[in-house]
Design an enzyme around this catalytic site. Structure first.
Site, PDB file in Angstrom:
ATOM      1  N   GLU A 160      42.477 139.033  70.545  1.00  0.00           N
ATOM      2  CA  GLU A 160      41.414 138.639  69.623  1.00  0.00           C
ATOM      3  C   GLU A 160      40.712 137.448  70.257  1.00  0.00           C
ATOM      4  OE1 GLU A 160      44.411 137.434  69.477  1.00  0.00           O
ATOM      5  OE2 GLU A 160      44.008 135.274  69.350  1.00  0.00           O
ATOM      6  N   SER A 196      42.375 119.388  76.875  1.00  0.00           N
ATOM      7  CA  SER A 196      42.673 120.831  76.867  1.00  0.00           C
ATOM      8  C   SER A 196      41.663 121.666  77.638  1.00  0.00           C
ATOM      9  CB  SER A 196      42.781 121.326  75.428  1.00  0.00           C
ATOM     10  OG  SER A 196      41.606 121.013  74.699  1.00  0.00           O
ATOM     11  N   LYS A 229      44.324 127.753  78.208  1.00  0.00           N
ATOM     12  CA  LYS A 229      44.593 129.103  77.699  1.00  0.00           C
ATOM     13  C   LYS A 229      45.182 130.033  78.761  1.00  0.00           C
ATOM     14  CE  LYS A 229      41.974 129.384  73.501  1.00  0.00           C
ATOM     15  NZ  LYS A 229      41.267 128.094  73.361  1.00  0.00           N
TER      16      LYS A 229
HETATM   17  C1  PLP Z   1      41.175 127.340  72.252  1.00  0.00           C
HETATM   18  C2  PLP Z   1      41.079 125.926  72.594  1.00  0.00           C
HETATM   19  C3  PLP Z   1      41.700 124.930  71.820  1.00  0.00           C
HETATM   20  C4  PLP Z   1      42.439 125.203  70.541  1.00  0.00           C
HETATM   21  O1  PLP Z   1      43.566 126.004  70.643  1.00  0.00           O
HETATM   22  P1  PLP Z   1      45.034 125.431  70.476  1.00  0.00           P
HETATM   23  O2  PLP Z   1      45.866 126.645  70.324  1.00  0.00           O
HETATM   24  O3  PLP Z   1      45.060 124.561  69.263  1.00  0.00           O
HETATM   25  O4  PLP Z   1      45.335 124.661  71.698  1.00  0.00           O
HETATM   26  C5  PLP Z   1      41.594 123.616  72.237  1.00  0.00           C
HETATM   27  N1  PLP Z   1      40.908 123.281  73.351  1.00  0.00           N
HETATM   28  C6  PLP Z   1      40.289 124.204  74.105  1.00  0.00           C
HETATM   29  C7  PLP Z   1      39.561 123.765  75.323  1.00  0.00           C
HETATM   30  C8  PLP Z   1      40.366 125.557  73.761  1.00  0.00           C
HETATM   31  O5  PLP Z   1      39.740 126.461  74.532  1.00  0.00           O
END
Ligand code: PLP
Length: 384
Positions: free
Chosen positions: A104, A363, A82
């Site tokens: 948000e 992610s 993020k």
């Molecule tokens: C917010 C988040 C997501 C989902 O958001 P995307 O916009 O689909 O990438 C996925 N993994 C983590 C660790 C997150 O914090």
């Protein structure tokens, strides 16, 4: 809705139309401005920890039966991808002469990443969060406050993420002169989905180069979890023209593209949303907070309709197995969101063969999820 749909668009009240055009123009010129791009790359390098490693996960590979590499976004500052987006947008806000950013947040992850970038760049920061979520995520609320942000609980509607987005859009419309709205995924009215995609595309650009260096060939599959879809699109987009299969993994309870979603309009754009026959949004209940959104970014709707990407969903049990497997096999505790991408490897082995070369977007890291997972495991042990 029938016929050819144009996903995306700008379904907003007139007051927001001109600011969106201004934002688009600013973004078009800054995205080609070497001094802006240079400043952003430098922050990504010295502050966020880029480039993130592409890690050959050998024990996981053995388990799955083909080579698997993990793109380690979990090693970014604040623990997920993020920050790539919030640094980009906060820097853009500053270049546009804004002094204040709003965001948000659902579980608080995007709120924390925005508050972090705002603190770094000396911007005032207000985060809208559903009142239900404020109660559930007290620790993240405190984190944002430590970082100098003000958290505003939203009491409208279901008091969750969707209502927080509505409130942020209202704030933005009322404070356009001073304020930029830092949206958290590849969603919202144009140009947000393209802009966020471009900020996250650093993931796929690095990964493409790293895999070529390590293996001398492109991956056969790229796998990522999909909430709004920003980490997935960030990985996929730079390989859009390559012969690489794209796999998006959703959570049961929010299986927008893999099962329940229909085209519709929410939050200023046209894409697939989980809705009732009257077009009202149906509440979702994904196990991972970051996947708990009733829609997806318009480019994923387009990928789905054209067959460029395929989408699956995993049950909570399957995601938890992915979570446990990565911890045990590789010593990496993934975010529950990312555990869906890992779980896909385990539960869809029929899609892979020994010559497959898979890149998974990890992610985020899982520290935030351990107490939730502990609760789940204790409950299932108690029952079984
Ligand atoms: C917010 C988040 C997501 C989902 O958001 P995307 O916009 O689909 O990438 C996925 N993994 C983590 C660790 C997150 O914090």
């Amino acid at each position: 809705m029938k016929g050819k749909l144009k996903f995306g668009g700008r379904y907003v009240p007139e007051t927001l139309y001109t600011p969106l055009v201004e934002l688009e123009e600013a973004w078009e010129s800054l995205s080609r401005d070497p001094s802006f791009q240079g400043e952003l790359s430098e922050l990504l390098r010295t502050y966020a920890g880029r480039p993130t490693p592409l890690y050959p996960a050998q024990r996981l590979s053995q388990e799955v039966g083909c080579e698997v590499y993990l793109k380690r976004e979990d090693l970014c500052h604040t623990g997920s991808h993020k920050i790539n987006n919030t640094l980009g947008q906060c820097l853009l806000a500053k270049r546009m002469g804004k002094t204040r950013v709003i965001a948000e947040t659902g579980a608080g992850q995007h709120g924390v990443a925005t508050a972090t970038a705002a603190a770094l760049l000396g911007l005032e920061c207000v985060v809208y969060m559903g009142a239900e979520d404020v109660k559930r995520q007290a620790l993240n609320v405190f984190r944002m406050e430590l970082l100098g942000a003000r958290v505003v609980p939203v009491v409208a509607g279901s008091q969750t993420l969707k209502d927080a987005i509505n409130e942020a859009l209202r704030d933005w419309a009322a404070n356009l002169d001073t304020t930029h709205y830092v949206i958290g995924s590849v969603v919202g009215p144009h140009p947000f989905p393209s802009m966020v995609r471009d900020f996250q595309a650093v993931i796929g650009r690095e990964a493409r180069e790293q895999i070529l260096k390590a293996q001398g060939r492109l991956p056969t599959h790229c796998v990522a979890c999909v909430g709004g879809g920003s980490n997935a699109l960030g990985l996929f987009y730079p390989m859009e023209e390559d012969p690489v299969e794209f796999i998006g993994v959703e959570a049961a309870g929010a299986e927008t593209l893999s099962l329940r979603g229909e085209p519709g309009v929410l939050h200023g754009f046209l894409a697939h949303f989980i809705q009732d026959p009257w077009g009202q949004i149906v509440p979702t209940d994904a196990i991972a907070a970051g996947l708990d959104y009733p829609g997806v970014g318009p480019q994923h709707s387009y990928y789905r309709e054209t067959g460029r990407a395929r989408y699956f969903h995993l049950s909570p049990q399957e995601a938890l197995e992915g979570f446990a497997a990565l911890a045990r096999l590789e010593g990496i505790i993934p975010a529950l969101e990312s555990a869906h991408a890992i779980g896909w490897l385990l539960f869809h082995r029929e899609e892979l063969d020994p010559s497959s070369l898979v890149m998974v977007c990890l992610s985020g890291r899982g520290d935030k999820d351990v107490s939730l997972v502990k609760g789940f495991l204790e409950k299932s042990n108690g029952q079984g």
